[in-house]
Motif scaffolding. Structure first.
Motif, short mmCIF file in Angstrom:
data_model
loop_
_atom_site.label_atom_id
_atom_site.label_comp_id
_atom_site.label_asym_id
_atom_site.label_seq_id
_atom_site.Cartn_x
_atom_site.Cartn_y
_atom_site.Cartn_z
N PHE A 4 45.58 24.91 39.47
CA PHE A 4 44.58 25.71 40.17
C PHE A 4 45.22 26.56 41.25
O PHE A 4 44.82 27.72 41.47
N LEU A 5 46.20 26.02 41.93
CA LEU A 5 46.89 26.79 42.97
C LEU A 5 47.64 27.98 42.39
O LEU A 5 47.74 29.03 43.03
N ALA A 6 48.18 27.84 41.19
CA ALA A 6 48.97 28.90 40.59
C ALA A 6 48.12 29.92 39.83
O ALA A 6 48.43 31.12 39.82
N PHE A 7 47.06 29.45 39.19
CA PHE A 7 46.29 30.30 38.27
C PHE A 7 45.16 31.06 38.95
O PHE A 7 45.04 32.28 38.83
N VAL A 8 44.32 30.36 39.69
CA VAL A 8 43.10 30.96 40.22
C VAL A 8 43.36 32.09 41.22
O VAL A 8 42.68 33.13 41.17
N PRO A 9 44.30 31.97 42.16
CA PRO A 9 44.49 33.03 43.16
C PRO A 9 44.77 34.41 42.57
O PRO A 9 44.52 35.43 43.22
N GLN A 10 45.29 34.47 41.33
CA GLN A 10 45.57 35.75 40.70
C GLN A 10 44.30 36.56 40.46
O GLN A 10 44.37 37.79 40.27
N PHE A 11 43.15 35.89 40.46
CA PHE A 11 41.89 36.56 40.17
C PHE A 11 41.00 36.69 41.40
O PHE A 11 39.81 36.95 41.29
N ILE A 12 41.59 36.49 42.57
CA ILE A 12 40.87 36.70 43.83
C ILE A 12 41.29 38.06 44.39
O ILE A 12 42.49 38.35 44.54
N ALA A 13 40.31 38.91 44.66
CA ALA A 13 40.59 40.25 45.16
C ALA A 13 41.28 40.18 46.53
O ALA A 13 40.91 39.33 47.36
N PRO A 14 42.26 41.05 46.78
CA PRO A 14 42.95 41.05 48.08
C PRO A 14 42.01 41.26 49.26
O PRO A 14 42.27 40.75 50.35
N ASP A 15 40.93 42.01 49.02
CA ASP A 15 39.99 42.29 50.11
C ASP A 15 38.76 41.39 50.07
O ASP A 15 37.71 41.73 50.63
N ALA A 16 38.88 40.24 49.42
CA ALA A 16 37.75 39.31 49.33
C ALA A 16 37.30 38.90 50.74
O ALA A 16 38.14 38.50 51.55
N PRO A 17 36.00 38.98 51.04
CA PRO A 17 35.53 38.60 52.37
C PRO A 17 35.78 37.14 52.70
O PRO A 17 35.96 36.77 53.86
N SER A 18 35.76 36.29 51.67
CA SER A 18 36.03 34.86 51.88
C SER A 18 36.80 34.35 50.68
O SER A 18 36.23 34.11 49.61
N MET A 47 32.44 40.49 42.23
CA MET A 47 31.55 39.32 42.34
C MET A 47 32.18 38.30 43.28
O MET A 47 33.18 37.64 42.94
N ALA A 48 31.63 38.16 44.48
CA ALA A 48 32.10 37.16 45.46
C ALA A 48 33.59 37.23 45.72
O ALA A 48 34.25 36.22 45.93
N GLY A 49 34.15 38.47 45.67
CA GLY A 49 35.57 38.63 45.97
C GLY A 49 36.50 38.33 44.82
O GLY A 49 37.70 38.14 45.04
N THR A 50 36.00 38.32 43.59
CA THR A 50 36.85 38.06 42.43
C THR A 50 37.27 39.39 41.79
O THR A 50 36.70 40.44 42.07
N GLN A 51 38.25 39.31 40.91
CA GLN A 51 38.70 40.48 40.17
C GLN A 51 39.11 40.06 38.76
O GLN A 51 39.45 38.90 38.51
N HIS A 52 39.05 41.02 37.82
CA HIS A 52 39.43 40.77 36.42
C HIS A 52 38.71 39.53 35.87
O HIS A 52 39.32 38.65 35.25
N LEU A 53 37.40 39.50 36.09
CA LEU A 53 36.64 38.29 35.77
C LEU A 53 36.66 37.96 34.29
O LEU A 53 36.78 36.78 33.90
N TRP A 54 36.53 38.98 33.44
CA TRP A 54 36.50 38.70 32.00
C TRP A 54 37.84 38.15 31.52
O TRP A 54 37.89 37.26 30.67
N LEU A 55 38.93 38.67 32.08
CA LEU A 55 40.24 38.13 31.73
C LEU A 55 40.35 36.68 32.17
O LEU A 55 40.92 35.84 31.46
N PHE A 56 39.79 36.38 33.33
CA PHE A 56 39.79 35.00 33.83
C PHE A 56 39.01 34.09 32.89
O PHE A 56 39.46 32.98 32.57
N ILE A 57 37.84 34.54 32.44
CA ILE A 57 37.00 33.72 31.56
C ILE A 57 37.70 33.45 30.23
O ILE A 57 37.75 32.31 29.75
N VAL A 58 38.28 34.51 29.64
CA VAL A 58 38.96 34.34 28.36
C VAL A 58 40.18 33.44 28.51
O VAL A 58 40.40 32.52 27.70
#
Length: 210
Positions: free
Chosen positions: A132-146, A1-12
């Protein structure tokens, strides 16, 4: 979804992090207990708006400045700490001014003032930006288009989850306050206690390191 990964883990993980008490939660509880759920909701909207500032700043790379520049971090830290102390002193002074009359309720803030205080309480906390700088990037896919877009999407999800929790907290606090029949004297002591807590949080932030 929009270049994210492990979305459910992120939500929890985001929900668990939002539940952790902090200045934002305490501010919402204070306003809900003394002025009702509507004031608590306005406090939530102020805090939520502040979170979006951090999200967009991090997505644009501005928050990285706080992580790399000791001077920038110190400036924001001092301003944020001073603001928390100022809010706390305001609560303590309101208690003192009302001490002569037993039946005088705590000072009522206008909704726009509540929104502004909630907003600034969040925006002026540099630790939120670093989080935000430390936590959020862990859930952005390496191949995210943006990657900035993925960051904003994750930040929005985090903020929405946080707003759901904050609104529930405001409702619960207002309901408990009414259920317990909190009178003016108890309301003043609650205001005084919250004021002391905010002063302590401001002092803690002032002494914090990156």
């Amino acid at each position: 979804m929009a270049g994210t990964q492990h979305l459910w883990l992120f939500i929890v993980s985001g929900l668990l992090l939002n539940i952790t008490p902090g200045p934002d939660s305490l501010f919402i509880m204070a306003r809900s207990a003394t002025q009702g759920w509507r004031a608590g909701f306005v406090a939530c909207w102020g805090v939520g708006s502040g979170v979006f500032v951090h999200v967009f700043a991090a997505a644009l790379g501005l928050s990285a400045l706080l992580a790399t520049s000791a001077t920038a971090f110190a400036v924001v830290k001092v301003i944020g700490a001073a603001y928390l102390v100022w809010i706390g002193i305001g609560m303590l002074r309101a208690r003192g001014e009302a001490a002569q009359a037993v039946d005088v309720a705590p000072r009522v803030l206008r909704y726009r003032d509540i929104f502004r205080q909630g907003f600034l309480t969040n925006v002026l906390n540099p630790k939120v930006a670093l989080f935000f700088l430390a936590f959020v990037p862990q859930f952005i896919a390496p191949d995210a288009p943006s990657k900035p877009l993925a960051f904003i999407v994750l930040g929005a999800i985090f903020d929405i989850n946080g707003m759901l929790w904050c609104h529930a907290l405001a409702l619960f606090t207002a309901f408990a306050s009414r259920r317990l029949n909190v009178d003016a004297a108890v309301g003043r002591w609650l205001n005084r206690t919250m004021g002391a807590v905010f002063v302590a949080l401001g002092a803690k932030l002032a002494l914090a390191s990156r």
